[in-house]
Design a protein around this motif. Structure first.
Motif, PDB file in Angstrom:
ATOM      1  N   GLU A 117       1.142  -1.335  -0.066  1.00 21.29           N
ATOM      2  CA  GLU A 117       0.055   0.311   0.007  1.00 21.29           C
ATOM      3  C   GLU A 117       1.153   0.915  -0.031  1.00 21.29           C
ATOM      4  O   GLU A 117       0.502   2.302   0.047  1.00 21.29           O
ATOM      5  CB  GLU A 117      -0.660  -0.086   1.599  1.00 21.29           C
ATOM      6  N   GLY A 118       1.786   1.007  -0.231  1.00 17.81           N
ATOM      7  CA  GLY A 118       2.678   2.469  -0.220  1.00 17.81           C
ATOM      8  C   GLY A 118       3.548   3.157   1.330  1.00 17.81           C
ATOM      9  O   GLY A 118       3.882   3.981   1.222  1.00 17.81           O
ATOM     10  N   LYS A 119       2.978   2.125   2.114  1.00 22.66           N
ATOM     11  CA  LYS A 119       3.384   2.984   3.649  1.00 22.66           C
ATOM     12  C   LYS A 119       4.851   1.875   4.810  1.00 22.66           C
ATOM     13  O   LYS A 119       4.151   0.957   5.758  1.00 22.66           O
ATOM     14  CB  LYS A 119       1.949   2.572   3.967  1.00 22.66           C
ATOM     15  N   ALA A 120       5.375   2.271   3.918  1.00 21.83           N
ATOM     16  CA  ALA A 120       6.556   2.386   4.701  1.00 21.83           C
ATOM     17  C   ALA A 120       6.931   2.260   5.735  1.00 21.83           C
ATOM     18  O   ALA A 120       7.916   1.500   6.842  1.00 21.83           O
ATOM     19  CB  ALA A 120       7.815   2.516   3.272  1.00 21.83           C
ATOM     20  N   ASP A 121       6.452   3.794   6.064  1.00 23.11           N
ATOM     21  CA  ASP A 121       7.121   3.468   7.423  1.00 23.11           C
ATOM     22  C   ASP A 121       6.229   3.275   7.529  1.00 23.11           C
ATOM     23  O   ASP A 121       7.101   3.045   9.597  1.00 23.11           O
ATOM     24  CB  ASP A 121       6.810   5.255   7.469  1.00 23.11           C
ATOM     25  N   ASP A 122       4.302   2.603   8.359  1.00 23.94           N
ATOM     26  CA  ASP A 122       4.024   1.804   8.911  1.00 23.94           C
ATOM     27  C   ASP A 122       5.135   0.301   8.797  1.00 23.94           C
ATOM     28  O   ASP A 122       5.218   0.008   9.796  1.00 23.94           O
ATOM     29  CB  ASP A 122       2.610   2.128   8.260  1.00 23.94           C
TER      30      ASP A 122
END
Length: 392
Positions: free
Chosen positions: A162-167
């Motif tokens: 989902e492109g949420k690399a920081d999460d």
């Protein structure tokens, strides 16, 4: 340390066979065992800096209200075919996309996973199966916790999609903290479990940290450092194991009055046939010392040392583990953690050339900001690599 007086008593019993039952652990030997057992029972791991302060209470008590949900989550995984379960884990270990059947198992599991992570923040976290024979059934959460770590890996994979690399990167920290918190009191066997569990999350963490923002990488590097400091070095884990072996041998000689109340439950007496005699105790101590020293040697010398440890071990009937594979697997875990710390700090092709099966150190340099990586491929031949720090 075993006193001459104690050794003399064992010799007299063996020689005369008059009125002697089992040799007793007395004097300095008894006091030393009481001291070691007490220190082992009181030891606490360094808590991860991203979870201050630790909450009072135990891991098992905090998890108790969620055991049904956690068991249901594991049950859903167990209902998959054997081949599918194997594919699910192999995909995580190999860094390949997980089958959709695996990722579907995360549905509705966020709350129960958070409960496991929160329970690991308890001050008295960590099962002690190596010290309590059989353990308390309510503390036996190992399969469920291993599945929680598997769930973290799948959630990381979904966040990356989902492109949420920081999460995903923050989940990596929680996952490694959970690995550390549920294994640190289990000594060498715990070291092996920690290395095994880390294989489920390593590739997901690597991808997450490579894609996370520079600021997140810098923050998480310190958190991973704190987690690694909470893991015993192989030599320390082996020393703890030796204390447990002495408790197995002599625990029957220690009355409750000899130990603080909270230490009594750590003693496992074991069958009569498994006990070593007091006159064998110096050999046990010598073998333990040799094994501990072996963890600090080069691979070739270490293998020779552990062959001798194995022979000594068999000669007097103790059950020290075959520690060589455990030590080597534990060093792989340290190497993985160091790899992740390095990935959070540097940018460039150097990161792709890291020796993933070696433990190494990272040193921050100034003017201009750089990181120096160093490792020992063989004794006396330290290798260094310097790369610029990621620019926030």
């Amino acid at each position: 340390m075993i006193t001459k007086r104690g050794l003399g008593l064992g010799a007299v019993c063996a020689a005369t066979l008059l009125g002697c039952k089992e040799p007793k652990i007395v004097g300095e030997a008894k006091a030393g065992l009481v001291k070691d057992a007490t220190e082992l029972a009181l030891r606490r791991a360094v808590r991860p800096v991203h979870q201050p302060p630790p909450t009072k209470g135990s891991f098992a008590d905090a998890l108790a209200p969620h055991r049904v949900q956690l068991s249901n989550a594991l049950g859903a995984f167990d209902r998959l075919s054997s081949s599918m379960k194997s594919d699910c884990d192999k995909a995580l270990v190999d860094g390949r996309p997980s089958p959709k059947e695996c990722l579907l198992l995360t549905e509705g599991r966020e709350a129960v996973l958070q409960a496991v992570v929160d329970a690991a923040k308890r001050e008295d976290c960590g099962p002690h199966h190596m010290l309590v024979r059989g353990g308390d059934p309510k503390d036996d959460v190992e399969p469920e916790v291993a599945h929680a770590i598997r769930l973290e890996a799948w959630f990381m994979e979904q966040a990356l999609q989902e492109g949420k690399a920081d999460d995903a990167a923050r989940r990596c920290v929680d996952a490694f903290a959970l690995v550390r918190d549920v294994t640190y009191r289990e000594h060498m066997a715990g070291a092996l479990k920690a290395a095994q569990l880390s294989t489920l999350i390593f590739h997901g963490c690597e991808q997450a940290l490579a894609q996370a923002s520079a600021q997140t990488r810098l923050t998480i590097s310190a958190q991973l450092q704190a987690i690694s400091e909470g893991l015993n070095e192989p030599a320390e884990a082996l020393k703890d194991w030796c204390v447990v072996q002495r408790l197995n041998a002599y625990g029957h000689e220690l009355r409750k009055s000899d130990l603080p109340e909270h230490v009594v439950r750590f003693i496992q007496t074991g069958p009569e046939k498994d006990r070593i005699q007091l006159n064998d105790a110096p050999k046990l101590d010598d073998t333990c010392l040799l094994a501990v020293q072996g963890t600090k040697q080069s691979s070739e010398v270490r293998r020779s040392t552990f062959r001798k440890v194995k022979l000594d071990n068999a000669a007097f009937g103790s059950r020290l583990p075959d520690v060589l594979p455990l030590v080597e697997k534990y060093e792989v875990l340290f190497g993985r953690l160091a790899t992740l710390r390095y990935l959070t700090l540097v940018v460039g092709k150097t990161a792709a050339e890291l020796p993933r099966d070696k433990a190494f150190d990272v040193e921050l340099l100034e003017s201009p900001p750089r990181a120096r990586l160093s490792w020992l491929p063989q004794p006396g031949a330290r290798v260094n690599a310097i790369a610029p720090l990621a620019v926030p």
